[in-house]
Scaffold this motif. Structure first.
Motif, PDB file in Angstrom:
ATOM      1  N   ALA A  38      56.180  37.163  46.333  1.00 47.91           N
ATOM      2  CA  ALA A  38      56.735  36.426  45.358  1.00 47.91           C
ATOM      3  C   ALA A  38      57.628  36.822  44.590  1.00 47.91           C
ATOM      4  O   ALA A  38      57.364  38.056  44.075  1.00 47.91           O
ATOM      5  N   LEU A 112      44.703  41.310  49.739  1.00 44.24           N
ATOM      6  CA  LEU A 112      45.555  41.755  48.620  1.00 44.24           C
ATOM      7  C   LEU A 112      44.845  43.258  48.082  1.00 44.24           C
ATOM      8  O   LEU A 112      43.804  43.617  48.152  1.00 44.24           O
ATOM      9  N   ALA A 114      44.119  45.895  44.976  1.00 40.96           N
ATOM     10  CA  ALA A 114      43.101  45.938  43.795  1.00 40.96           C
ATOM     11  C   ALA A 114      44.200  46.110  42.641  1.00 40.96           C
ATOM     12  O   ALA A 114      44.201  45.546  41.631  1.00 40.96           O
ATOM     13  N   GLY A 116      48.672  46.894  41.719  1.00 42.06           N
ATOM     14  CA  GLY A 116      49.958  46.945  41.995  1.00 42.06           C
ATOM     15  C   GLY A 116      50.924  47.929  41.534  1.00 42.06           C
ATOM     16  O   GLY A 116      50.717  49.143  41.450  1.00 42.06           O
ATOM     17  N   GLY A 126      44.401  44.439  39.006  1.00 46.10           N
ATOM     18  CA  GLY A 126      45.546  44.023  38.275  1.00 46.10           C
ATOM     19  C   GLY A 126      45.438  42.693  37.898  1.00 46.10           C
ATOM     20  O   GLY A 126      44.657  41.933  38.430  1.00 46.10           O
ATOM     21  N   SER A 129      45.804  40.397  41.454  1.00 44.81           N
ATOM     22  CA  SER A 129      44.464  40.385  42.020  1.00 44.81           C
ATOM     23  C   SER A 129      43.431  39.592  41.311  1.00 44.81           C
ATOM     24  O   SER A 129      42.595  38.829  41.999  1.00 44.81           O
TER      25      SER A 129
HETATM   26  N1  ADP Z   1      55.241  39.480  43.531  1.00 41.76           N
HETATM   27  C1  ADP Z   1      54.215  39.728  44.425  1.00 41.76           C
HETATM   28  N2  ADP Z   1      54.012  39.158  45.362  1.00 41.76           N
HETATM   29  C2  ADP Z   1      53.120  39.230  46.420  1.00 41.76           C
HETATM   30  N3  ADP Z   1      51.864  40.071  46.116  1.00 41.76           N
HETATM   31  C3  ADP Z   1      52.002  40.449  44.748  1.00 41.76           C
HETATM   32  C4  ADP Z   1      52.878  40.618  44.089  1.00 41.76           C
HETATM   33  N4  ADP Z   1      52.462  41.206  43.028  1.00 41.76           N
HETATM   34  C5  ADP Z   1      51.308  41.940  43.280  1.00 41.76           C
HETATM   35  N5  ADP Z   1      51.037  41.293  44.574  1.00 41.76           N
HETATM   36  C6  ADP Z   1      49.590  41.736  45.227  1.00 41.76           C
HETATM   37  O1  ADP Z   1      48.716  41.744  44.140  1.00 41.76           O
HETATM   38  C7  ADP Z   1      48.083  43.178  44.205  1.00 41.76           C
HETATM   39  C8  ADP Z   1      47.690  43.560  42.812  1.00 41.76           C
HETATM   40  O2  ADP Z   1      48.870  43.938  42.033  1.00 41.76           O
HETATM   41  P1  ADP Z   1      48.877  43.604  40.456  1.00 41.76           P
HETATM   42  O3  ADP Z   1      47.630  42.613  40.287  1.00 41.76           O
HETATM   43  O4  ADP Z   1      50.052  43.103  40.191  1.00 41.76           O
HETATM   44  O5  ADP Z   1      48.479  44.896  39.936  1.00 41.76           O
HETATM   45  P2  ADP Z   1      49.229  45.655  38.927  1.00 41.76           P
HETATM   46  O6  ADP Z   1      48.846  45.037  37.331  1.00 41.76           O
HETATM   47  O7  ADP Z   1      48.644  46.998  38.743  1.00 41.76           O
HETATM   48  O8  ADP Z   1      50.627  45.675  38.961  1.00 41.76           O
HETATM   49  C9  ADP Z   1      49.175  43.877  44.990  1.00 41.76           C
HETATM   50  O9  ADP Z   1      48.526  45.105  45.762  1.00 41.76           O
HETATM   51  C10 ADP Z   1      49.730  43.034  45.889  1.00 41.76           C
HETATM   52  O10 ADP Z   1      48.816  42.943  47.251  1.00 41.76           O
END
Ligand code: ADP
Ligand code: MG
Length: 144
Positions: A38, A112, A114, A116, A126, A129
């Motif tokens: 996304a 997905l 934990a 990102g 995150g 997640s």
């Molecule tokens: N824009 C995105 N599109 C698709 N999957 C995503 C996207 N952003 C994060 N993810 C998924 O969610 C997981 C956790 O990321 P996220 O919650 O954004 O952690 P952080 O806050 O550390 O960035 C990633 O490992 C990925 O699998």
């Protein structure tokens, strides 16, 4: 049990781990993966010297391009292992896009990471997640 597996990818190491698990599950359950990214639309015009005459000013969506690259790299990996897959590159907020795609496509499981790409490492989950685990209607596997 888990034949239709949605794998949201953001190019992070955690997402990479999630993809590895998803590949194992797809093999185990004779399943198919849908790799999803996304992106937040971000249209920019390229500098004059890069502009192609017919389409001047040449506009590119840098987040879309980056997402396409992430999905392409993941596709190569999955394809080389003989696991069936398709890809989805969709504009929108990650949580909403992932949750909506999982409902619409009637997925059995979301796998997905934990964490990102965000540099904050104190928290366990995150925001994506956490949001997906909270709002999804199907099982969610959060991979560390
Ligand atoms: N824009 C995105 N599109 C698709 N999957 C995503 C996207 N952003 C994060 N993810 C998924 O969610 C997981 C956790 O990321 P996220 O919650 O954004 O952690 P952080 O806050 O550390 O960035 C990633 O490992 C990925 O699998
Ligand atoms: Mg993130």
């Amino acid at each position: 049990m888990f034949e239709k597996i949605l794998v949201p990818l953001d190019g992070s190491e955690h997402a990479e781990h999630a993809l590895q698990k998803a590949i194992q599950l797809a093999k185990e359950f004779d399943g198919k993966l849908t790799l999803l990214h996304a992106y937040t639309p971000n249209l920019v015009s390229l500098p004059e010297e890069y502009a192609i005459p017919e389409t001047t000013p040449r506009m590119v969506d840098i987040h879309q391009e980056k997402g396409a690259y992430i999905l392409e790299e993941a596709s190569k990996k999955v394809d080389s292992l003989g696991v069936p897959f398709d890809t989805l590159l969709a504009p929108g907020s990650p949580v909403e896009t992932i949750v909506e795609a999982s409902k619409k496509g009637k997925f059995d499981l979301i796998v997905l990471g934990a964490r990102g790409l965000s540099p904050i490492k104190e928290v366990f989950l995150g925001s994506v997640s956490h949001g997906v685990a909270t709002h999804a209607q199907c099982p969610v596997l959060v991979v560390k």
